[in-house]
Design a protein around this motif. Structure first.
Motif, short mmCIF file in Angstrom:
data_model
loop_
_atom_site.label_atom_id
_atom_site.label_comp_id
_atom_site.label_asym_id
_atom_site.label_seq_id
_atom_site.Cartn_x
_atom_site.Cartn_y
_atom_site.Cartn_z
N LEU A 93 0.84 -1.21 0.00
CA LEU A 93 0.00 0.00 0.00
C LEU A 93 0.87 1.26 0.00
N ASN A 96 2.07 1.83 -3.45
CA ASN A 96 1.00 2.42 -4.27
C ASN A 96 0.83 3.90 -3.98
N GLU A 97 0.95 4.26 -2.70
CA GLU A 97 0.83 5.67 -2.33
C GLU A 97 1.96 6.49 -2.98
N GLU A 166 -7.93 8.00 -5.13
CA GLU A 166 -7.15 6.79 -4.84
C GLU A 166 -6.25 7.02 -3.63
N LEU A 170 -6.24 4.88 -0.23
CA LEU A 170 -5.03 4.23 0.23
C LEU A 170 -4.71 4.59 1.67
N GLN A 173 -6.92 2.56 3.91
CA GLN A 173 -6.48 1.17 3.96
C GLN A 173 -5.21 1.02 4.81
#
Length: 425
Positions: A93, A96-97, A166, A170, A173
């Motif tokens: 994660l 992705n960030e 998004e 994120l 999450q």
């Protein structure tokens, strides 16, 4: 001006140096936060007292203590696995960030160009079409520019909104994953404390029954210092050390009973058994690795120093609990040459299980342990050992070797689903 669809693939090379530096700092902070969540997790004094009382209330017999040890070790293994999986998700994660932030950083520069062009148009608006021909030409040129810019701006704005949405998701999450990690770390600390009290209780009882233990340990260490190989060590122990000799005799008796009365007649799956539940050869395809982790090297692989590996090397979590892979008697536990801390179990029928790379050993010479019972603890990083000399992992590495009548053999047939175990390297 680049089109929006050409800007989907965002790399660190396309971002500003400031953005790249920010991402690197964020990654470092994330790694430190992750380490802090699971390192040195302590439980309150009240909780420690509660655990001690629960263990004191156990039935004071061998079966109850063994069963409690195995159940607690299973919970520890499950929590260690859950923590490893949560850490992987958290890192994923975070990556992705970072990608989204890099994307935003690049789009910020593109949007600035578009907005600057619109601002220039606003400062010098196009003239009315009906005044002069040259005014009409200027208006057409402005319309052409606006017609090209506005769709581009709309695409960029939609991409920006998507990235921001998004990023928000994120963050939610990651917060949930961080909470899950903290909860699992607290539960793991409690179970490790419980295991520590149980092991101390069992060791105290064993020592009370065996006054000669100190003398045997000293003699075993002297033999280890003189032995030139693992084969010599095992042979010397069973010849010179009473507890190791008694273990070999007990294993031989168990084998004779199985042969005379039949496997099923003597099989004992209770937590109070004092001999292996079944013959070691019958456990093929049923044993679990002593610790959860990635297989780094298998039997027969290049050992990195010109020979072949005689065992299996497994990467573990820091401070991971090691459990006995099979029923057996402890015939040695201590330092041996360049192997570091070495633990040897007599599994019967001429089979011995050798484990190395641990930081501490929690069992005593002559002790009979059950499959799944905690027997040792890994350190916080890989310890120097001849068995794992060429492995580049910084994680603790457990080395496992099977021997039959003193000769190293391939342990692969004994492990559950060994062919599908992950191999790193």
């Amino acid at each position: 001006m680049a089109k929006a669809e050409e800007e989907v693939a965002v790399t660190a090379d396309e971002a500003t140096p400031e953005a790249v530096a920010e991402i690197a700092a964020r990654k470092t902070a994330r790694e430190e936060e992750l380490a802090a969540l699971t390192r040195d997790m302590e439980i309150s004094g009240d909780r420690q007292e509660t655990i001690a009382r629960e263990i004191a209330e156990l039935d004071q017999d061998r079966a109850s203590l063994n069963a409690a040890l195995i159940r607690t070790a299973e919970r520890v293994h499950r929590l260690e696995t859950a923590l490893a999986e949560s850490e992987e998700r958290y890192e994923r994660l975070g990556g992705n960030e970072d990608e989204v932030r890099l994307s935003l950083s690049k789009r910020r520069a593109v949007l600035a160009e578009v907005l600057a062009a619109l601002e220039r148009i606003g400062q010098k608006p196009p003239p009315a079409l009906a005044v002069r021909p040259e005014d009409a030409l200027a208006a057409v040129r402005s319309a052409i520019l606006l017609g090209g810019v506005l769709p581009e701006l709309r695409l960029e704005a939609e991409a920006l909104a998507g990235d921001l949405a998004e990023l928000t998701a994120l963050k939610r999450q990651m917060a949930a994953e961080r909470d899950r990690l903290a909860g699992d770390a607290r539960r793991l600390a409690e179970e490790r404390a419980r295991l520590g009290v149980l092991l101390a209780d069992k060791k105290a009882r064993f020592r009370a029954r065996n006054e000669a233990l100190a003398a045997e340990k000293k003699k075993a260490e002297e033999l280890a210092a003189k032995a030139t190989s693992l084969k010599d060590l095992v042979a010397g122990l069973e010849k010179e050390i009473a507890s190791a000799r008694e273990a070999a005799e007990a294993a031989a008796r168990a084998a004779r009973e199985r042969e005379e009365k039949g496997e099923e007649a003597v099989a004992d799956a209770s937590a109070n058994r004092l001999a292996p539940a079944v013959a070691f050869i019958k456990t093929k395809g049923h044993l679990s690795l002593p610790a959860r982790g990635a297989v780094l090297r298998r039997y027969g692989d290049d050992d990195g120093i010109g020979g072949e590996s005689m065992g299996v090397s497994v990467s573990t979590r820091p401070r991971a609990r090691i459990v006995a892979p099979v029923d057996g008697w402890v015939v040695y536990g201590g330092p041996f040459r360049s192997y570091g801390q070495l633990l040897i179990l007599n599994a019967g029928d001429g089979y011995h299980i050798l484990l190395a790379g641990m930081e501490t050993i929690d069992v005593e010479l002559g002790q009979f342990v059950l499959a799944g019972e905690p027997i040792a603890v890994m350190g916080t990083q890989r310890l120097a050992s001849a068995a794992t000399l060429d492995i580049g992992s910084t994680q603790p590495v457990l080395y496992i070797e099977f021997r039959k009548d003193g000769k190293a053999i391939d342990s692969a047939p004994w492990w559950v689903d060994m062919e599908n175990q992950k191999v790193d390297g």
